[in-house]
Scaffold this motif. Structure first.
Motif, PDB file in Angstrom:
ATOM      1  N   GLY A 210       0.997  -1.203  -0.103  1.00  6.64           N
ATOM      2  CA  GLY A 210       0.026  -0.028  -0.142  1.00  6.64           C
ATOM      3  C   GLY A 210       0.883   1.161  -0.068  1.00  6.64           C
ATOM      4  O   GLY A 210       2.044   1.284   0.314  1.00  6.64           O
ATOM      5  N   SER A 211       0.209   2.240  -0.573  1.00 12.17           N
ATOM      6  CA  SER A 211       1.132   3.528  -0.372  1.00 12.17           C
ATOM      7  C   SER A 211       1.617   4.023   1.042  1.00 12.17           C
ATOM      8  O   SER A 211       2.539   4.545   1.154  1.00 12.17           O
ATOM      9  CB  SER A 211       0.683   4.495  -1.188  1.00 12.17           C
ATOM     10  OG  SER A 211      -0.655   4.987  -0.815  1.00 12.17           O
ATOM     11  N   ASP A 212       0.677   3.529   1.962  1.00 10.30           N
ATOM     12  CA  ASP A 212       1.054   3.768   3.271  1.00 10.30           C
ATOM     13  C   ASP A 212       2.398   3.336   3.726  1.00 10.30           C
ATOM     14  O   ASP A 212       3.349   4.117   4.490  1.00 10.30           O
ATOM     15  CB  ASP A 212       0.070   3.466   4.232  1.00 10.30           C
ATOM     16  CG  ASP A 212      -1.215   4.058   4.500  1.00 10.30           C
ATOM     17  OD1 ASP A 212      -1.352   5.414   4.122  1.00 10.30           O
ATOM     18  OD2 ASP A 212      -2.245   3.318   5.070  1.00 10.30           O
TER      19      ASP A 212
ATOM     20  N   LEU B  47       5.185   5.477   1.614  1.00 14.58           N
ATOM     21  CA  LEU B  47       5.173   6.825   2.372  1.00 14.58           C
ATOM     22  C   LEU B  47       6.195   6.641   3.842  1.00 14.58           C
ATOM     23  O   LEU B  47       6.997   7.339   3.980  1.00 14.58           O
ATOM     24  CB  LEU B  47       3.889   7.430   2.661  1.00 14.58           C
ATOM     25  CG  LEU B  47       3.205   7.686   1.340  1.00 14.58           C
ATOM     26  CD1 LEU B  47       1.642   8.088   1.753  1.00 14.58           C
ATOM     27  CD2 LEU B  47       3.950   8.954   0.842  1.00 14.58           C
TER      28      LEU B  47
ATOM     29  N   TYR C  93      -3.509  14.542   4.606  1.00 13.15           N
ATOM     30  CA  TYR C  93      -3.887  13.167   5.206  1.00 13.15           C
ATOM     31  C   TYR C  93      -3.026  12.949   6.577  1.00 13.15           C
ATOM     32  O   TYR C  93      -2.124  13.424   6.655  1.00 13.15           O
ATOM     33  CB  TYR C  93      -2.737  12.220   4.222  1.00 13.15           C
ATOM     34  CG  TYR C  93      -3.016  10.863   4.323  1.00 13.15           C
ATOM     35  CD1 TYR C  93      -4.220  10.132   4.771  1.00 13.15           C
ATOM     36  CD2 TYR C  93      -1.770   9.885   4.131  1.00 13.15           C
ATOM     37  CE1 TYR C  93      -4.131   8.876   4.855  1.00 13.15           C
ATOM     38  CE2 TYR C  93      -2.048   8.494   4.167  1.00 13.15           C
ATOM     39  CZ  TYR C  93      -3.346   8.185   4.672  1.00 13.15           C
ATOM     40  OH  TYR C  93      -3.233   6.704   4.883  1.00 13.15           O
TER      41      TYR C  93
ATOM     42  N   ASP D 280       1.965  12.866  -2.985  1.00  9.39           N
ATOM     43  CA  ASP D 280       0.765  11.761  -2.638  1.00  9.39           C
ATOM     44  C   ASP D 280      -0.012  11.799  -3.611  1.00  9.39           C
ATOM     45  O   ASP D 280      -1.042  12.691  -3.465  1.00  9.39           O
ATOM     46  CB  ASP D 280       0.647  11.733  -1.354  1.00  9.39           C
ATOM     47  CG  ASP D 280      -0.192  10.601  -0.739  1.00  9.39           C
ATOM     48  OD1 ASP D 280      -0.763   9.830  -1.705  1.00  9.39           O
ATOM     49  OD2 ASP D 280      -0.310  10.570   0.525  1.00  9.39           O
TER      50      ASP D 280
ATOM     51  N   ALA E 106      -2.590   9.686  -4.437  1.00 12.46           N
ATOM     52  CA  ALA E 106      -3.472   8.890  -4.117  1.00 12.46           C
ATOM     53  C   ALA E 106      -4.693   8.582  -5.011  1.00 12.46           C
ATOM     54  O   ALA E 106      -5.513   7.746  -5.327  1.00 12.46           O
ATOM     55  CB  ALA E 106      -3.844   8.473  -2.604  1.00 12.46           C
TER      56      ALA E 106
ATOM     57  N   SER F 210      -5.301   1.338  -4.383  1.00 17.59           N
ATOM     58  CA  SER F 210      -6.378   1.132  -3.296  1.00 17.59           C
ATOM     59  C   SER F 210      -7.548   1.827  -3.863  1.00 17.59           C
ATOM     60  O   SER F 210      -8.653   1.256  -3.710  1.00 17.59           O
ATOM     61  CB  SER F 210      -5.954   1.695  -1.947  1.00 17.59           C
ATOM     62  OG  SER F 210      -4.897   0.782  -1.515  1.00 17.59           O
TER      63      SER F 210
ATOM     64  N   ARG G  62      -3.318  -4.375  -0.771  1.00 18.83           N
ATOM     65  CA  ARG G  62      -2.184  -3.605  -0.449  1.00 18.83           C
ATOM     66  C   ARG G  62      -1.289  -3.454  -1.436  1.00 18.83           C
ATOM     67  O   ARG G  62       0.105  -3.978  -1.319  1.00 18.83           O
ATOM     68  CB  ARG G  62      -1.695  -3.963   1.084  1.00 18.83           C
ATOM     69  CG  ARG G  62      -2.819  -4.386   2.135  1.00 18.83           C
ATOM     70  CD  ARG G  62      -3.727  -3.251   2.335  1.00 18.83           C
ATOM     71  NE  ARG G  62      -3.101  -2.177   2.777  1.00 18.83           N
ATOM     72  CZ  ARG G  62      -3.104  -0.950   2.522  1.00 18.83           C
ATOM     73  NH1 ARG G  62      -4.003  -0.648   1.526  1.00 18.83           N
ATOM     74  NH2 ARG G  62      -2.401   0.199   2.956  1.00 18.83           N
TER      75      ARG G  62
HETATM   76  C1  PLP Z   1      -5.848   6.212   0.949  1.00 18.32           C
HETATM   77  C2  PLP Z   1      -4.692   7.154   0.845  1.00 18.32           C
HETATM   78  C3  PLP Z   1      -3.234   6.747   1.058  1.00 18.32           C
HETATM   79  C4  PLP Z   1      -2.902   5.222   1.193  1.00 18.32           C
HETATM   80  O1  PLP Z   1      -3.410   4.341   0.622  1.00 18.32           O
HETATM   81  P1  PLP Z   1      -2.871   2.985   0.663  1.00 18.32           P
HETATM   82  O2  PLP Z   1      -4.104   2.020   0.500  1.00 18.32           O
HETATM   83  O3  PLP Z   1      -2.049   2.720   1.901  1.00 18.32           O
HETATM   84  O4  PLP Z   1      -2.157   2.688  -0.701  1.00 18.32           O
HETATM   85  C5  PLP Z   1      -2.511   7.647   1.082  1.00 18.32           C
HETATM   86  N1  PLP Z   1      -2.303   8.914   0.982  1.00 18.32           N
HETATM   87  C6  PLP Z   1      -3.493   9.476   0.863  1.00 18.32           C
HETATM   88  C7  PLP Z   1      -3.860  10.858   0.764  1.00 18.32           C
HETATM   89  C8  PLP Z   1      -4.769   8.544   0.727  1.00 18.32           C
HETATM   90  O5  PLP Z   1      -6.016   8.959   0.825  1.00 18.32           O
END
Ligand code: PLP
Length: 357
Positions: free
Chosen positions: A84-86, A89, A110, A180, A182, A208, A217
């Motif tokens: 996931g991008s979490d 990041l 965020y 970011d 997303a 996501s 993820r």
């Molecule tokens: C949803 C979101 C993410 C994280 O998404 P993942 O499901 O972890 O890929 C990151 N940044 C922002 C601004 C988001 O809204």
């Protein structure tokens, strides 16, 4: 207090949106995609042999990295993938923000950024958005140890034009700037093209939202190979097998069906524009979102009251109690049918409770 309790890391965790387990809810609270992933993903999932679980996954995420490099016209050395991008990041925070100078990000954005900064001991300074929730590039022209902002921003949905993004990146060539993205696939213009020109720019995206795969993820970052190499070094110092094999295979498969992706994304954009009209007719105001959610406020009905009323009707939206956000609800754009149900309820509720004539 026991001695060891004193040495527990003190953190203020991120609070994710609710994932109600009941079947019949209209779930508009965590910006998931209402449509299923590409049909090829479903097919591959059913054909998958459980023997793939026996071995460790490819730590380099080779197939997915290659598919992303091809899709976005960059080299494989310019792509990093994560859970996931979490995860992407968090790895970037750990890799780049070590100068001791403050990380800059918008006061409304965020809410995970603060949490990672806290966890990793990174000092930060939030920059106040203007009256209309817009990012002011001039706020990002001061001494800093890095910059991050979502584009479109969350939870406002507002898109910052690419020339303003470039303005921020070019004024900060001594820091890493993370955009970011997303929600970029819902109509915004990606800063990816700028990564060729600026080696301090990292663009982060996710499967996501636009690719309907929040449960798998999958996130990724694209930037100069020096940035990517540095992130890989940190990843291999922490956990080399981050992405599991099914995610790698299914994510790679998802990228093959560009037509399906485009269709799903345009349906959401169409429903978003239609929903803007409906909200407007009911008296709501909102920033002009370029994401798959709307950040709405009603002049008479308090957001929290409405949030609870919706929840009672099994319609879940997101409510943030924080100061500047407490008058708003963030509503994910669902299918047209889900949105019709939402508006049917809102119309009756606002009238019956004297919020609307
Ligand atoms: C949803 C979101 C993410 C994280 O998404 P993942 O499901 O972890 O890929 C990151 N940044 C922002 C601004 C988001 O809204």
């Amino acid at each position: 207090m026991r001695e060891w309790e004193k040495y527990i890391r003190k953190v203020e965790p991120y609070v994710p949106g609710e994932q109600p387990q009941a079947e019949k809810v209209i779930k508009l609270n965590t910006n998931e995609n209402p449509y299923p992933p590409a049909p090829g993903v479903e097919k591959l999932l059913h054909e998958m042999d459980a023997d793939v679980f026996r071995k460790y996954p490819d730590p380099a995420c080779g197939c997915l990295v290659k598919a992303l490099a091809d899709r976005y016209g960059v080299s494989e050395k310019e792509v990093f993938t994560g859970v996931g991008s979490d995860d992407v990041l968090a790895t970037a925070f750990l890799t780049f923000f070590n100068s001791g100078k403050p990380l800059l990000f918008p006061d409304v954005s965020y809410s995970f950024y603060k949490v990672w900064a806290g966890l990793f001991g990174i000092p930060y300074e939030t920059q106040v958005l203007d009256e209309e929730f817009r990012i002011r590039p001039e706020d990002y022209k001061k001494e800093n140890g890095g910059i991050i902002f979502p584009n479109p921003n969350a939870p406002t949905g507002l898109f910052l034009e690419l020339n303003a993004v470039e303005d921020i990146v070019s004024a900060n060539q001594d820091s890493v700037v993370i955009v970011d993205e997303a929600y970029i696939d819902f109509g915004g213009k990606s800063a990816l093209s700028l990564t060729k020109k600026y080696d301090n720019l990292l663009v982060v995206q996710t499967f996501s939202k636009s690719r309907s795969m929040a449960g798998m993820r999958i996130g990724f970052a694209i930037g100069d190979q020096k940035l990517i190499q540095a992130m890989n070094n940190v990843k291999y110092s922490y956990n080399s097998y981050t992405m599991n094999t099914p995610s790698l295979l299914l994510g790679t498969e998802a990228l093959k069906d560009e037509a399906y992706f485009q269709t799903a994304v345009s349906k959401i954009m169409e429903t978003r524009e239609w929903s803007k009209e409906c909200f407007r007719k009911l008296g709501f105001t909102f920033p002009d979102s370029m994401a798959n959610f709307l950040f709405v406020s009603h002049p008479a009905c308090p957001a929290e009251t409405l949030f609870e009323a919706l929840k009672e009707r099994h319609i879940y939206v997101r409510y943030f109690r924080e100061e500047r956000l407490a008058d708003h609800l963030r509503v994910t754009v669902g299918t047209r049918k889900e949105m019709e149900e939402l508006f049917r309820f809102l119309e009756i509720y606002l009238k019956e409770n004297g919020y609307q004539n």
